[in-house]
Structure formats: structure tokens, C-alpha cells
Scaffold this motif. Structure first.
Motif: not given
Length: 145
Positions: A11-15, A57-58, A71-72
């Protein structure tokens, strides 16, 4: 032998995507590493510069029953339809109009968190119970089933 499963999203925005999926699934952000009270504290100790702190993020199931979602950040954008998608079981055991009403209510809730509605398939007996195809904030398709 049973294995644990982690589902990874490029993805572009993990958070942002982690927050969306935590809301969609009733998950929460993963805990920071042992010995740290927060992710900020952990990232400071690891020497991660501010511009790299949204590289990953996870989220996890609070009951630890469902898979961890990771999410990377990747440089390329999503280009085509997913070959794999998640089905959110938003109306288990319901049929007909009650089922579709429950799916519509969940669709409205997720729209308020950044989802996009793509298509509704009404019930088509004998096999089709009806579902709604949605996309998360970065365009990854998923179904409300």
C-alpha cells in the motif's frame, strides 16, 4: 500441522489502511515490541527517522482468533483487480431482505471510514445469497457477504 497466517497488503499509506481495516474487522493495532510502551518509543530506540515511520503497520484480532494483517509501503500503485480478496461476513445466518439490510448497514458504516461501494449483487436463488463489493481507501476490493 497447523500454521499461522498473516495477510500482507502492499500500500501507499500503511497507517491509514491499518486504521481502516482495524475498524472494518474490530481489530486493533499490534502491540509495540516487548520493553516499549509505545511504537513511537520503539521507533525512537531503533533509530527509525520520522520520514520512515509509516513504512509498515499491523493490526491484530483482540481475541487472537483471526489472522494478523500487515501493511507495507510500496512505491507502485494498485493497477488491476485483486486476485485475492477478503469477504467480511457481515450477515451470517441471515437471508433475503434481512441479509441485504444488514449488508447495506455495514456498507454505510464502512463508507464513513473511507471505503468505496463498487457493486451490489442481489440474492439469486438457489445459490446466490447476495453480497456487496466494496473497496478499501486504496482501492483493494473486498466483499460484504
Amino acid at each position: 500441522m497447523a500454521r499461522e497466517v498473516q495477510i500482507t497488503f502492499d500500500c501507499a499509506d500503511p497507517a491509514k489502511l491499518a486504521a481502516f481495516w482495524a475498524e472494518a474487522l474490530g481489530y486493533r493495532l499490534d502491540d509495540p515490541p516487548p520493553g516499549f510502551e509505545s511504537w513511537e518509543q520503539a521507533l525512537d530506540a531503533m533509530g527509525v527517522p520520522p520520514e520512515r515511520r509509516n513504512d509498515a503497520s499491523a493490526v491484530i484480532d483482540p481475541e487472537r482468533a483471526g489472522p494478523r494483517l500487515f501493511f507495507q509501503r510500496v512505491p507502485e500503485h494498485k493497477r488491476t483487480k485483486n486476485r485475492l480478496h477478503l469477504d467480511l461476513r457481515a450477515a451470517p445466518g441471515l437471508q433475503g431482505e434481512a441479509r441485504m439490510a444488514a449488508l447495506e448497514a455495514e456498507a454505510e458504516r464502512l463508507l464513513s471510514h473511507g471505503a468505496t461501494r463498487l457493486h451490489r449483487s442481489d440474492p439469486a436463488p438457489p445459490l446466490g445469497a447476495g453480497h456487496i463489493i466494496m473497496a478499501d481507501p486504496e482501492g483493494n476490493e473486498f466483499c460484504l457477504d
